[in-house]
Design an enzyme around this catalytic site. Structure first.
Site, PDB file in Angstrom:
ATOM      1  N   HIS A  22       0.798  -1.176  -0.020  1.00  0.00           N
ATOM      2  CA  HIS A  22      -0.037  -0.266  -0.048  1.00  0.00           C
ATOM      3  C   HIS A  22       0.846   1.257   0.082  1.00  0.00           C
ATOM      4  CE1 HIS A  22      -2.521   2.958   2.222  1.00  0.00           C
ATOM      5  NE2 HIS A  22      -3.182   2.938   0.978  1.00  0.00           N
ATOM      6  N   ASP A  66      -4.737   3.516  -4.783  1.00  0.00           N
ATOM      7  CA  ASP A  66      -4.987   4.116  -3.277  1.00  0.00           C
ATOM      8  C   ASP A  66      -6.170   4.979  -2.940  1.00  0.00           C
ATOM      9  OD1 ASP A  66      -4.487   5.006  -0.674  1.00  0.00           O
ATOM     10  OD2 ASP A  66      -2.504   5.455  -1.038  1.00  0.00           O
ATOM     11  N   TYR A 113       9.780  13.554 -12.715  1.00  0.00           N
ATOM     12  CA  TYR A 113      11.044  12.960 -12.782  1.00  0.00           C
ATOM     13  C   TYR A 113      11.392  12.723 -11.284  1.00  0.00           C
ATOM     14  CZ  TYR A 113      11.914  13.514 -17.610  1.00  0.00           C
ATOM     15  OH  TYR A 113      11.869  13.390 -19.212  1.00  0.00           O
TER      16      TYR A 113
END
Length: 142
Positions: A22, A66, A113
């Site tokens: 998770h 999530d 990035y």
């Protein structure tokens, strides 16, 4: 071969998806994304010859996003080049798999990035569309 598992998912990618917990994040990267340099601290999985939408569709069949965060998916902003058409494909796939297609964070290129460098894994695809990278935060199965 396994029943119910999309054949496009390699054994290596299946293992990574199972290992992730998770809150861990995975990047599905287009062919221009610097997967190896961004993934120095992550697992880099090659999926050459496959598009990001194909991989995204397969991943979302197995991995919940999530629901404890407002935006469990993120895209790299296109920087004034307009809205890449592939993003609509992503939103449709999110909706297809019961996820909120609007719960997508838009990230500045270099911020994306930096976040990708912290991802659990990066999947390097053969996707030719530009700005086709998507980051997913793994949720829980209740």
């Amino acid at each position: 071969m396994l029943k119910g598992i999309p054949a496009i998912l390699s054994p290596e990618l299946l293992k990574v998806l199972a290992e992730m917990g998770h809150g861990d994040e995975i990047v599905l990267a287009d062919g221009n994304f610097p997967a190896e340099s961004m993934g120095k601290n992550a697992l880099v999985i090659r999926a050459d010859g496959h598009s990001v939408p194909e991989i995204l569709d397969a991943v979302l069949q197995l991995m919940p996003l999530d629901n404890y965060v407002d935006q469990p998916a993120a895209l790299m902003e296109a920087g004034g080049t307009g809205v890449p058409p592939i993003w609509e494909d992503y939103r449709a796939l999110l909706q297809k798999h019961g996820e909120d297609p609007q719960a997508v964070e838009m990230m500045e290129r270099f911020a994306f990035y930096e976040r990708a460098k912290k991802a659990y894994a990066i999947v390097a695809t053969g996707e030719t569309a530009i700005y086709a990278n998507i980051l997913l935060k793994k949720g829980v199965i209740a």
